[in-house]
Scaffold this motif. Structure first.
Motif: not given
Length: 224
Positions: A99-118
């Motif tokens: 879900x979009x909300x879950x993805x946003x939660x996981x990305x926010x936990x990553x210091x590098x944002x979406x790029x780092x999470x990917x």
């Protein structure tokens, strides 16, 4: 007929009286039937009613045009995408299974944002694919390795299971859900066209968010 001025009787088709010379004015018979076959009656619609009618038309058009654009995603489509993500080592596809909300939660936990999470997700999928390659034995490359699946069963989750999931979602500031299913699948590890190993009874918990089925967490088969 009779002259309209002097009153003397004259012929019916006379335009002038032969006695006094007065011009004759045709008398209209108000009792004669009026032919309305070719006349169109205009019906005036109050402005308020016009707005209501226009509103109804807009709603109907929205249902006809916009609704088909909002596609639902089935359980099978979500699992298909999940398997593609593993086989292609594509974290972007893996994200789309959640879900979009879950993805946003996981990305926010990553210091590098979406790029780092990917980036971390692609590395995770690479390591998973290497593990599958190792199980397939020698003589193969990563491109030869793939997973295929079959759905064994689908059941509604119990209230206890849903409550447990919602407790976790609440901790992540995600809205609770009530449509949750437990999907059991069997996996087949393939090297090229050969089947080299089977994994039975892999459980995947899925929830419906808006119009899409999503994985509650995208690491259900990370321990293969």
């Amino acid at each position: 007929m009779y002259c309209t001025k002097c009153g003397k009787q004259i012929s019916d088709d006379s335009q002038f009286c032969c006695y006094c010379g007065a011009r004759q004015i045709p008398i209209v018979n108000n009792n004669a039937p009026i032919n309305t076959a070719n006349k169109k009656t205009k019906i005036k619609i109050p402005l308020k009613n016009k707005k209501i009618i226009i509103g109804i038309i807009v709603v109907v058009l929205a249902c006809v045009i916009i609704r088909p654009m909002v596609k639902e995603r089935s359980i099978e489509n979500t699992i298909d995408l999940f398997m593609e993500a593993i086989n292609d080592m594509d974290a972007e596809k893996m994200i789309d299974t959640m879900s979009e909300d879950h993805v946003n939660y996981l990305i926010n936990k990553t210091s590098g944002g979406r790029a780092e999470y990917i980036k971390e997700g692609n590395q995770y999928l690479l390591e998973l694919k290497k593990g599958l390659l190792s199980e397939a034995g020698g003589g193969y490359s990563l491109d030869d390795i793939s997973l295929d699946y079959e759905i064994v069963s689908v059941r509604d989750c119990t209230e206890e299971e849903i409550d447990k999931l919602n407790e976790t979602l609440q901790e992540e500031n995600i809205d609770p859900v009530n449509n949750v299913k437990q999907v059991t699948i069997s996996l087949t590890l393939k090297a090229g066209t050969s089947e080299v190993k089977s994994y039975n009874n892999i459980d995947m918990q899925m929830m419906k968010v808006k119009n899409k089925w999503c994985l509650t967490y995208a690491d259900e088969i990370g321990d293969l």
